[in-house]
Scaffold this motif. Structure first.
Motif, short mmCIF file in Angstrom:
data_model
loop_
_atom_site.label_atom_id
_atom_site.label_comp_id
_atom_site.label_asym_id
_atom_site.label_seq_id
_atom_site.Cartn_x
_atom_site.Cartn_y
_atom_site.Cartn_z
N ARG A 67 38.88 42.89 48.53
CA ARG A 67 40.04 43.18 49.36
C ARG A 67 40.00 42.39 50.67
NH1 ARG A 67 44.03 47.19 49.63
NH2 ARG A 67 43.25 47.98 47.66
N LEU A 68 38.83 42.35 51.29
CA LEU A 68 38.71 41.67 52.58
C LEU A 68 38.87 40.15 52.44
CD1 LEU A 68 35.80 43.71 54.21
CD2 LEU A 68 38.18 43.62 54.96
N VAL A 69 38.27 39.57 51.40
CA VAL A 69 38.39 38.12 51.22
C VAL A 69 39.83 37.76 50.86
CG1 VAL A 69 37.69 36.16 49.79
CG2 VAL A 69 35.97 37.77 50.62
N TRP A 70 40.45 38.56 49.99
CA TRP A 70 41.84 38.28 49.64
C TRP A 70 42.74 38.41 50.87
CZ3 TRP A 70 44.29 35.93 45.95
CH2 TRP A 70 45.69 36.04 45.89
N THR A 71 42.50 39.44 51.69
CA THR A 71 43.29 39.62 52.90
C THR A 71 43.12 38.44 53.85
OG1 THR A 71 43.14 42.03 52.76
CG2 THR A 71 43.70 41.12 54.90
N ALA A 72 41.90 37.93 53.95
CA ALA A 72 41.66 36.76 54.80
C ALA A 72 42.48 35.57 54.32
CB ALA A 72 40.17 36.43 54.82
N CYS A 73 42.52 35.37 53.00
CA CYS A 73 43.31 34.27 52.45
C CYS A 73 44.80 34.47 52.73
CB CYS A 73 43.08 34.14 50.94
SG CYS A 73 41.41 33.60 50.50
N ARG A 120 32.36 25.84 43.17
CA ARG A 120 33.65 25.95 42.49
C ARG A 120 34.49 27.08 43.07
NH1 ARG A 120 32.94 27.59 37.60
NH2 ARG A 120 30.66 27.72 37.51
N PHE A 121 33.84 28.16 43.50
CA PHE A 121 34.54 29.27 44.13
C PHE A 121 35.20 28.81 45.44
CE2 PHE A 121 34.03 32.85 47.25
CZ PHE A 121 35.15 33.55 46.85
N LEU A 122 34.45 28.10 46.28
CA LEU A 122 35.02 27.62 47.54
C LEU A 122 36.17 26.64 47.27
CD1 LEU A 122 31.91 27.04 49.85
CD2 LEU A 122 33.42 29.04 49.70
N SER A 136 41.49 39.68 41.17
CA SER A 136 41.28 38.37 40.55
C SER A 136 39.99 37.74 41.05
CB SER A 136 42.46 37.45 40.86
OG SER A 136 42.53 37.16 42.25
N LEU A 137 39.47 38.21 42.19
CA LEU A 137 38.24 37.66 42.74
C LEU A 137 36.99 38.33 42.17
CD1 LEU A 137 39.25 37.50 46.52
CD2 LEU A 137 39.31 35.65 44.85
N ARG A 138 37.15 39.49 41.58
CA ARG A 138 35.99 40.29 41.18
C ARG A 138 35.08 39.58 40.17
NH1 ARG A 138 34.78 45.77 41.78
NH2 ARG A 138 33.09 46.41 40.38
N PRO A 139 35.62 38.94 39.11
CA PRO A 139 34.71 38.30 38.14
C PRO A 139 33.79 37.26 38.76
CG PRO A 139 36.91 38.51 37.21
CD PRO A 139 37.03 38.87 38.66
N GLY A 159 34.25 28.71 56.64
CA GLY A 159 33.09 29.06 57.45
C GLY A 159 32.79 30.55 57.41
N LEU A 160 33.83 31.36 57.48
CA LEU A 160 33.64 32.81 57.42
C LEU A 160 33.09 33.24 56.06
CD1 LEU A 160 36.87 34.08 59.22
CD2 LEU A 160 34.52 34.31 60.03
N ILE A 161 33.68 32.73 55.00
CA ILE A 161 33.26 33.12 53.66
C ILE A 161 31.85 32.60 53.37
CG2 ILE A 161 33.76 32.80 51.20
CD1 ILE A 161 36.73 32.90 51.95
N GLY A 162 31.49 31.47 53.98
CA GLY A 162 30.13 30.96 53.80
C GLY A 162 29.07 31.93 54.28
N GLY A 163 29.44 32.82 55.21
CA GLY A 163 28.50 33.82 55.69
C GLY A 163 28.13 34.87 54.66
N LEU A 164 28.87 34.92 53.56
CA LEU A 164 28.56 35.89 52.50
C LEU A 164 27.40 35.44 51.62
CD1 LEU A 164 32.22 36.61 51.33
CD2 LEU A 164 30.79 38.10 52.73
#
Length: 205
Positions: free
Chosen positions: A157-163, A90-92, A133-136, A189-194
């Motif tokens: 911060r990094l994920v939001w910046t990527a978006c 659901r996050f993706l 907004s991503l923290r929860p 693909g990048l976020i999947g690495g988390l």
């Protein structure tokens, strides 16, 4: 007997008309080519009324920016609440919705193109409507053992910046069309690495 609208109601309607006018004009011709006279004309009010509700054109743009930004985040939240699958899926899906929202031409112009140029860049990219907004969901994913245990503030911060960077890329004329799909696939693909790697079931030592 018709009840006359109160001062607060009239004021609210005027403010709403100015926000709607700003949204149309900023999306159609951009911040630089939008004049206060045009904004007042579209809203059907005097220029004095514009200055009463908003100090200047920049103040009105900031209010429009935040409203459009909030709508993008609400679309993310709605997807997170209603999409099928586990928390990670659901996050993706919610991030794909964000990129799709930012892919709309009017949203691109206001949020991805003029926003960083008109407002201070850190404020446009990292305002309170963004990373936190991503923290929860990140906290939930860590609790579920799905996400690598990384410091959450830098991660948000990094994920939001990527978006946001993906949106900026999509907004460029030369990358429109196939650019949105390519950028979304790469971002996922990048976020999947988390995600923590799950050991294969029944793995032998």
């Amino acid at each position: 007997m018709t009840t006359r609208p109160s001062h607060a109601e009239r004021s609210g309607r005027t403010r709403r008309a100015l926000l709607d006018a700003g949204r149309v004009s900023f999306a159609d011709v951009g911040y630089a080519r939008t004049t206060t006279g045009e904004l007042a004309r579209r809203a059907g009010v005097t220029r004095g009324a514009l200055y009463y509700h908003f100090h200047n054109k920049t103040t009105l743009f900031k209010a429009v920016f935040e409203e459009v930004h909030q709508e993008c985040l609400q679309a993310m939240r709605t997807c997170m609440e209603t999409a099928a699958g586990d928390t990670w899926e659901r996050f993706l899906a919610s991030l794909r919705v964000l990129v799709a929202q930012l892919g709309h031409p009017s949203v691109q112009r206001i949020v991805a193109v003029d926003g960083p140029a008109v407002l201070d860049w850190p404020g446009a990219r990292h305002g309170p409507l963004g990373p936190q907004s991503l923290r929860p969901v990140f906290e939930q994913l860590v609790t579920e053992g799905v996400l690598k245990p990384l410091p959450l503030d830098p991660l948000c911060r990094l994920v939001w910046t990527a978006c946001f960077e993906a949106a900026l890329h999509i907004a460029q004329p030369e990358t429109r069309g196939g650019g949105q799909q390519d950028m979304t696939v790469t971002l996922m693909g990048l976020i999947g690495g988390l995600r923590r790697k799950q050991e294969a079931e029944g793995r032998q030592d």
